[in-house]
Design a protein around this motif. Sequence first.
Motif, mmCIF file in Angstrom:
data_model
loop_
_atom_site.group_PDB
_atom_site.id
_atom_site.type_symbol
_atom_site.label_atom_id
_atom_site.label_comp_id
_atom_site.label_asym_id
_atom_site.label_seq_id
_atom_site.Cartn_x
_atom_site.Cartn_y
_atom_site.Cartn_z
ATOM 1 N N GLU A 229 0.863 -1.350 -0.041
ATOM 2 C CA GLU A 229 -0.068 0.018 0.014
ATOM 3 C C GLU A 229 0.959 1.292 -0.079
ATOM 4 O O GLU A 229 0.533 2.190 -0.499
ATOM 5 C CB GLU A 229 -0.973 -0.030 1.190
ATOM 6 N N LEU A 230 1.937 1.228 0.784
ATOM 7 C CA LEU A 230 2.804 2.547 0.862
ATOM 8 C C LEU A 230 3.586 2.541 -0.668
ATOM 9 O O LEU A 230 3.847 3.737 -0.993
ATOM 10 C CB LEU A 230 3.636 2.192 1.941
ATOM 11 N N ARG A 231 4.082 1.356 -1.289
ATOM 12 C CA ARG A 231 4.633 1.558 -2.775
ATOM 13 C C ARG A 231 3.671 2.032 -3.507
ATOM 14 O O ARG A 231 4.116 2.952 -4.480
ATOM 15 C CB ARG A 231 5.162 0.277 -2.855
ATOM 16 N N ALA A 232 2.270 1.445 -3.477
ATOM 17 C CA ALA A 232 1.392 2.410 -4.235
ATOM 18 C C ALA A 232 1.239 3.860 -4.068
ATOM 19 O O ALA A 232 0.991 4.384 -4.996
ATOM 20 C CB ALA A 232 0.198 1.661 -4.141
ATOM 21 N N LEU A 233 1.134 4.295 -2.910
ATOM 22 C CA LEU A 233 1.107 5.684 -2.635
ATOM 23 C C LEU A 233 2.200 6.356 -3.077
ATOM 24 O O LEU A 233 2.218 7.304 -3.726
ATOM 25 C CB LEU A 233 0.963 5.823 -0.909
ATOM 26 N N ALA A 234 3.514 5.725 -3.032
ATOM 27 C CA ALA A 234 4.745 6.362 -3.514
ATOM 28 C C ALA A 234 4.660 6.726 -4.966
ATOM 29 O O ALA A 234 5.029 7.573 -5.597
ATOM 30 C CB ALA A 234 5.791 5.451 -2.817
ATOM 31 N N GLN A 235 4.002 5.275 -5.711
ATOM 32 C CA GLN A 235 3.831 5.626 -7.416
ATOM 33 C C GLN A 235 3.131 6.748 -7.496
ATOM 34 O O GLN A 235 3.144 7.687 -8.267
ATOM 35 C CB GLN A 235 3.461 4.259 -7.919
ATOM 36 N N GLN A 236 2.013 6.802 -6.749
ATOM 37 C CA GLN A 236 0.970 8.086 -6.969
ATOM 38 C C GLN A 236 1.588 9.419 -6.585
ATOM 39 O O GLN A 236 1.438 10.281 -7.432
ATOM 40 C CB GLN A 236 -0.212 7.932 -6.114
ATOM 41 N N MET A 237 2.531 9.686 -5.608
ATOM 42 C CA MET A 237 3.205 10.611 -5.395
ATOM 43 C C MET A 237 4.024 11.108 -6.662
ATOM 44 O O MET A 237 4.240 12.211 -7.080
ATOM 45 C CB MET A 237 4.192 10.400 -4.246
ATOM 46 N N ILE A 238 5.009 10.066 -7.251
ATOM 47 C CA ILE A 238 5.776 10.322 -8.426
ATOM 48 C C ILE A 238 4.733 11.094 -9.466
ATOM 49 O O ILE A 238 5.294 11.922 -10.182
ATOM 50 C CB ILE A 238 6.577 9.139 -8.438
ATOM 51 N N ASP A 239 3.753 10.202 -9.862
ATOM 52 C CA ASP A 239 2.989 10.670 -10.938
ATOM 53 C C ASP A 239 2.443 12.160 -10.962
ATOM 54 O O ASP A 239 2.686 12.886 -11.684
ATOM 55 C CB ASP A 239 1.662 9.595 -11.249
ATOM 56 N N VAL A 240 1.763 12.464 -9.636
ATOM 57 C CA VAL A 240 1.441 13.729 -9.448
ATOM 58 C C VAL A 240 2.528 14.697 -9.312
ATOM 59 O O VAL A 240 2.247 15.866 -10.204
ATOM 60 C CB VAL A 240 0.552 13.682 -7.823
ATOM 61 N N GLN A 241 3.481 14.601 -8.652
ATOM 62 C CA GLN A 241 4.633 15.748 -8.412
ATOM 63 C C GLN A 241 5.312 15.551 -10.026
ATOM 64 O O GLN A 241 5.675 16.927 -10.145
ATOM 65 C CB GLN A 241 5.390 15.023 -7.420
ATOM 66 N N THR A 242 5.492 14.740 -10.818
ATOM 67 C CA THR A 242 6.120 14.814 -12.205
ATOM 68 C C THR A 242 5.219 15.744 -12.923
ATOM 69 O O THR A 242 5.744 16.641 -13.699
ATOM 70 C CB THR A 242 6.305 13.478 -12.738
ATOM 71 N N ALA A 243 3.874 15.567 -12.875
ATOM 72 C CA ALA A 243 2.904 16.436 -13.490
ATOM 73 C C ALA A 243 2.913 17.865 -13.104
ATOM 74 O O ALA A 243 3.028 18.779 -13.708
ATOM 75 C CB ALA A 243 1.536 15.894 -13.486
ATOM 76 N N GLU A 244 3.196 17.874 -11.674
ATOM 77 C CA GLU A 244 3.014 19.365 -11.302
ATOM 78 C C GLU A 244 4.355 19.863 -11.689
ATOM 79 O O GLU A 244 4.505 21.270 -11.834
ATOM 80 C CB GLU A 244 2.941 19.240 -9.535
ATOM 81 N N ILE A 245 5.669 19.092 -11.607
ATOM 82 C CA ILE A 245 6.735 19.858 -12.069
ATOM 83 C C ILE A 245 6.711 20.614 -13.325
ATOM 84 O O ILE A 245 7.279 21.655 -13.857
ATOM 85 C CB ILE A 245 7.762 18.842 -11.936
ATOM 86 N N ALA A 246 6.140 19.695 -14.600
ATOM 87 C CA ALA A 246 5.887 20.146 -15.605
ATOM 88 C C ALA A 246 5.087 21.234 -15.761
ATOM 89 O O ALA A 246 5.388 22.409 -16.435
ATOM 90 C CB ALA A 246 5.332 19.026 -16.340
ATOM 91 N N GLU A 247 3.827 21.560 -14.938
ATOM 92 C CA GLU A 247 3.035 22.518 -14.866
ATOM 93 C C GLU A 247 4.045 23.670 -14.398
ATOM 94 O O GLU A 247 3.428 24.892 -14.754
ATOM 95 C CB GLU A 247 1.869 22.248 -14.005
ATOM 96 N N MET A 248 4.496 23.697 -13.073
ATOM 97 C CA MET A 248 5.258 24.730 -12.704
ATOM 98 C C MET A 248 6.334 25.405 -13.597
ATOM 99 O O MET A 248 6.710 26.420 -13.702
ATOM 100 C CB MET A 248 6.161 24.401 -11.345
ATOM 101 N N ASN A 249 6.927 24.563 -14.309
ATOM 102 C CA ASN A 249 7.949 24.865 -15.303
ATOM 103 C C ASN A 249 7.401 25.682 -16.566
ATOM 104 O O ASN A 249 8.073 26.625 -16.827
ATOM 105 C CB ASN A 249 8.970 23.634 -15.679
ATOM 106 N N ARG A 250 6.320 25.273 -16.920
ATOM 107 C CA ARG A 250 5.531 25.908 -17.728
ATOM 108 C C ARG A 250 5.122 27.339 -17.268
ATOM 109 O O ARG A 250 5.434 28.329 -18.020
ATOM 110 C CB ARG A 250 4.365 25.348 -18.097
ATOM 111 N N LEU A 251 4.768 27.489 -16.095
ATOM 112 C CA LEU A 251 4.382 28.704 -15.173
ATOM 113 C C LEU A 251 5.671 29.538 -15.278
ATOM 114 O O LEU A 251 5.461 30.833 -15.382
ATOM 115 C CB LEU A 251 3.632 28.572 -14.227
ATOM 116 N N LEU A 252 6.667 28.830 -14.972
ATOM 117 C CA LEU A 252 7.983 29.723 -14.784
ATOM 118 C C LEU A 252 8.405 30.158 -16.015
ATOM 119 O O LEU A 252 9.028 31.493 -16.321
ATOM 120 C CB LEU A 252 9.001 28.940 -14.161
ATOM 121 N N GLY A 253 8.242 29.392 -17.189
ATOM 122 C CA GLY A 253 8.599 29.915 -18.713
ATOM 123 C C GLY A 253 7.777 30.995 -19.276
ATOM 124 O O GLY A 253 8.141 31.640 -20.286
ATOM 125 N N SER A 254 6.600 31.187 -18.810
ATOM 126 C CA SER A 254 5.543 32.024 -19.212
ATOM 127 C C SER A 254 5.783 33.371 -18.762
ATOM 128 O O SER A 254 6.453 33.746 -17.915
ATOM 129 C CB SER A 254 4.189 31.637 -19.095
#
Length: 184
Positions: free
Chosen positions: A159-184
């Motif tokens: 269950e903790l490994r599954a939560l960890a994978q969810q964290m990576i998926d969400v935070q990877t998407a958020e990094i892309a979004e924040m980098n887009r905001l920084l570039g605009s």
Amino acid sequence: MPTLRSSTTLAVGTALATTLLLSGCAAGSATPGSANDTDLHFLAMMTPHHEQAVQMSDIVLAADGVSEETREIAERIRSGQQQEIVTMLGWVAEWRQEPLLRQHSEHIANGMVTPERMSALGALDGAAAEQTFLEEMVVHHEGAIAMTQDQIDNGGYAELRALAQQMIDVQTAEIAEMNRLLGS
């Protein structure tokens, strides 16, 4: 003058105490059989890491002149990480690992922001607050992802490994979004 026996007893006692402290094991520990040291270390390190992300989000949400896009991602980070904190603290309590959590609560690692940089962020408004938040949160998320990958690779509790994978998926998407905001 200490005897050989008292020195040996002291050395064995010190080694045992150190082992218990480092493993975070307490008498009557309730960790499930599948949980391992990686799981415990992850909970102890990720909980304060998430707490700091919530604090950073609160700071930028309280700042004047921050764009709606940055406010929206800060709200999602705060909400998502608060939910994950509740889940992780549930396991910490269930497994009786509060001493281990307290032991790691003061660490600043894996992309975490120093107290001085947190204070500096809190003193900003407008575009400066927005840019600093986004830059710091990208680094914060990158540190979390590195730590989280170890949990996925080496953790024992599914269950903790599954939560960890969810964290990576969400935070990877958020990094892309924040980098887009920084570039605009």
